[in-house]
Design a protein around this motif. Structure first.
Motif, mmCIF file in Angstrom:
data_model
loop_
_atom_site.group_PDB
_atom_site.id
_atom_site.type_symbol
_atom_site.label_atom_id
_atom_site.label_comp_id
_atom_site.label_asym_id
_atom_site.label_seq_id
_atom_site.Cartn_x
_atom_site.Cartn_y
_atom_site.Cartn_z
ATOM 1 N N LYS A 115 -30.342 -30.383 34.925
ATOM 2 C CA LYS A 115 -31.004 -31.513 34.305
ATOM 3 C C LYS A 115 -31.522 -32.433 35.398
ATOM 4 O O LYS A 115 -30.843 -32.679 36.383
ATOM 5 C CB LYS A 115 -29.998 -32.252 33.418
ATOM 6 C CG LYS A 115 -30.616 -33.110 32.369
ATOM 7 C CD LYS A 115 -29.555 -33.614 31.424
ATOM 8 C CE LYS A 115 -30.258 -34.114 30.182
ATOM 9 N NZ LYS A 115 -29.365 -34.283 29.093
ATOM 10 N N ARG A 116 -32.727 -32.879 35.266
ATOM 11 C CA ARG A 116 -33.384 -33.834 36.161
ATOM 12 C C ARG A 116 -33.864 -33.237 37.481
ATOM 13 O O ARG A 116 -34.290 -33.956 38.372
ATOM 14 C CB ARG A 116 -32.499 -35.053 36.437
ATOM 15 C CG ARG A 116 -31.985 -35.760 35.193
ATOM 16 C CD ARG A 116 -33.077 -36.192 34.286
ATOM 17 N NE ARG A 116 -33.678 -37.436 34.731
ATOM 18 C CZ ARG A 116 -34.606 -38.100 34.093
ATOM 19 N NH1 ARG A 116 -35.075 -37.646 32.968
ATOM 20 N NH2 ARG A 116 -35.113 -39.194 34.575
ATOM 21 N N GLN A 158 -36.610 -31.460 38.002
ATOM 22 C CA GLN A 158 -38.038 -31.762 38.111
ATOM 23 C C GLN A 158 -38.262 -33.253 38.365
ATOM 24 O O GLN A 158 -39.152 -33.628 39.119
ATOM 25 C CB GLN A 158 -38.778 -31.304 36.848
ATOM 26 C CG GLN A 158 -38.805 -29.795 36.730
ATOM 27 C CD GLN A 158 -39.250 -29.333 35.355
ATOM 28 O OE1 GLN A 158 -38.878 -29.901 34.342
ATOM 29 N NE2 GLN A 158 -40.051 -28.285 35.327
ATOM 30 N N TYR A 159 -37.432 -34.082 37.764
ATOM 31 C CA TYR A 159 -37.514 -35.529 38.003
ATOM 32 C C TYR A 159 -37.314 -35.816 39.492
ATOM 33 O O TYR A 159 -38.059 -36.584 40.096
ATOM 34 C CB TYR A 159 -36.456 -36.246 37.164
ATOM 35 C CG TYR A 159 -36.438 -37.742 37.340
ATOM 36 C CD1 TYR A 159 -37.154 -38.562 36.474
ATOM 37 C CD2 TYR A 159 -35.707 -38.335 38.361
ATOM 38 C CE1 TYR A 159 -37.145 -39.940 36.625
ATOM 39 C CE2 TYR A 159 -35.694 -39.698 38.530
ATOM 40 C CZ TYR A 159 -36.416 -40.500 37.662
ATOM 41 O OH TYR A 159 -36.408 -41.872 37.827
ATOM 42 N N ASN A 174 -45.441 -27.137 27.984
ATOM 43 C CA ASN A 174 -44.384 -27.800 28.751
ATOM 44 C C ASN A 174 -44.350 -29.298 28.435
ATOM 45 O O ASN A 174 -44.696 -30.140 29.264
ATOM 46 C CB ASN A 174 -44.588 -27.556 30.251
ATOM 47 C CG ASN A 174 -43.372 -27.924 31.063
ATOM 48 O OD1 ASN A 174 -42.470 -28.602 30.581
ATOM 49 N ND2 ASN A 174 -43.354 -27.482 32.304
ATOM 50 N N THR A 175 -43.898 -29.614 27.240
ATOM 51 C CA THR A 175 -43.847 -31.021 26.826
ATOM 52 C C THR A 175 -42.801 -31.798 27.633
ATOM 53 O O THR A 175 -42.951 -33.002 27.822
ATOM 54 C CB THR A 175 -43.562 -31.153 25.314
ATOM 55 O OG1 THR A 175 -42.362 -30.440 25.008
ATOM 56 C CG2 THR A 175 -44.723 -30.597 24.506
ATOM 57 N N TYR A 176 -41.759 -31.115 28.110
ATOM 58 C CA TYR A 176 -40.777 -31.798 28.960
ATOM 59 C C TYR A 176 -41.469 -32.384 30.191
ATOM 60 O O TYR A 176 -41.281 -33.541 30.536
ATOM 61 C CB TYR A 176 -39.649 -30.845 29.384
ATOM 62 C CG TYR A 176 -38.730 -31.487 30.402
ATOM 63 C CD1 TYR A 176 -37.738 -32.373 29.999
ATOM 64 C CD2 TYR A 176 -38.882 -31.246 31.768
ATOM 65 C CE1 TYR A 176 -36.915 -32.998 30.932
ATOM 66 C CE2 TYR A 176 -38.062 -31.858 32.703
ATOM 67 C CZ TYR A 176 -37.091 -32.735 32.277
ATOM 68 O OH TYR A 176 -36.292 -33.357 33.195
ATOM 69 N N ASN A 182 -43.808 -35.336 29.331
ATOM 70 C CA ASN A 182 -43.053 -36.575 29.090
ATOM 71 C C ASN A 182 -42.458 -37.129 30.377
ATOM 72 O O ASN A 182 -42.410 -38.343 30.580
ATOM 73 C CB ASN A 182 -41.957 -36.337 28.046
ATOM 74 C CG ASN A 182 -42.534 -36.108 26.671
ATOM 75 O OD1 ASN A 182 -43.581 -36.643 26.317
ATOM 76 N ND2 ASN A 182 -41.858 -35.293 25.880
ATOM 77 N N LEU A 183 -42.014 -36.241 31.252
ATOM 78 C CA LEU A 183 -41.464 -36.670 32.535
ATOM 79 C C LEU A 183 -42.520 -37.390 33.365
ATOM 80 O O LEU A 183 -42.249 -38.433 33.965
ATOM 81 C CB LEU A 183 -40.922 -35.463 33.308
ATOM 82 C CG LEU A 183 -40.416 -35.739 34.717
ATOM 83 C CD1 LEU A 183 -39.180 -36.615 34.678
ATOM 84 C CD2 LEU A 183 -40.112 -34.438 35.423
#
Length: 185
Positions: free
Chosen positions: A114-115, A117-118, A144-146, A149-150
Motif C-alpha cells: 500500500k502506498r 506508487q504514492y 487504473n482509477t487508483y 485518484n492518487l
C-alpha cells in the motif's frame, strides 16, 4: 527512503542495472491488460525506449535484497518536440518548456505494498522541484482509477483524455488520462 513494510525506494545510480528494469517492464505488462502490446514475444530482452538513458530511474527493493522489485522514471523536457505524446498542446494550456513526465511505473506482481506508487510519485515530484522543473505530467490508463485518484491527491489536475493516436509510438499506445501538476505554487 526506507519504509515500515521492509522495502526501500532510491534513485538508481548504477545505469548498468537498467536491463533489470527493462525485463521487469515486460514481466509486469505481460501480467496486465497490456499483455498484447508488451510481452516476451515482442520484447525478449526487455522493453526500453528513447528516454531511458536520459531519465532518472527510481527503484524499490526489499531492505535485505538488492533485486529491483518495482521502478518508475522521471524524464525532463525542454520542448514538446521530444515529448512522447502528440496533439495535446491543442487540447488546452500545456507547458511548452521546462516540464517532466513521471511514468513507466512497474512492479513485480508479488511486490504489493500500500502506498508504493504514492512514495514513487512523491519522490519524483521532489526530484522535479529540486531540478527547478515547473510542471510535472503523468499518464494513467483508463482502467487504473487508483493511479488517477492518487495523482489528484498529490496535486495533479486532469488535463485531457489520451487516445492511441496521441502516442508518437502507436505500437505502445493505450487510452488513458493525462494529468499535470504546477510545481511553481
Amino acid at each position: 527512503m526506507k519504509h515500515q513494510n521492509n522495502y526501500s525506494i532510491s534513485i538508481l545510480t548504477d545505469k548498468s542495472r537498467l536491463n533489470e528494469i527493462y525485463k521487469l517492464r515486460v514481466e509486469a505488462w505481460e501480467a496486465s491488460l497490456s499483455s498484447n502490446i508488451i510481452n516476451h514475444q515482442k520484447y525478449p530482452e526487455g522493453f526500453t525506449d528513447e528516454f531511458d538513458n536520459d531519465s532518472i530511474h527510481l527503484i524499490a527493493t526489499y531492505a535485505d535484497s538488492n533485486k529491483i522489485m518495482s521502478a518508475c522514471r522521471v524524464t525532463f523536457f525542454d520542448s514538446l518536440n521530444n515529448y512522447p505524446y502528440v496533439g495535446i498542446d491543442k487540447k488546452g494550456q500545456f507547458p511548452i518548456s521546462n516540464f517532466s513526465l513521471i511514468g513507466r511505473g512497474v512492479r513485480n506482481i508479488n511486490f504489493r505494498f500500500k502506498r508504493l506508487q504514492y512514495d514513487f510519485v512523491s519522490l519524483a515530484l521532489d526530484i522535479c522541484k529540486k531540478n527547478n522543473i515547473q510542471y510535472a505530467t503523468g499518464h494513467a490508463y483508463n482502467e487504473n482509477t487508483y493511479m488517477q485518484n492518487l495523482m489528484l491527491e498529490l496535486g495533479f489536475n486532469f488535463y485531457c483524455e489520451m487516445e492511441k493516436e496521441n502516442y508518437k509510438n502507436l505500437e505502445i499506445g493505450f487510452p488513458g488520462k493525462l494529468f499535470i501538476a504546477d510545481l511553481t505554487k
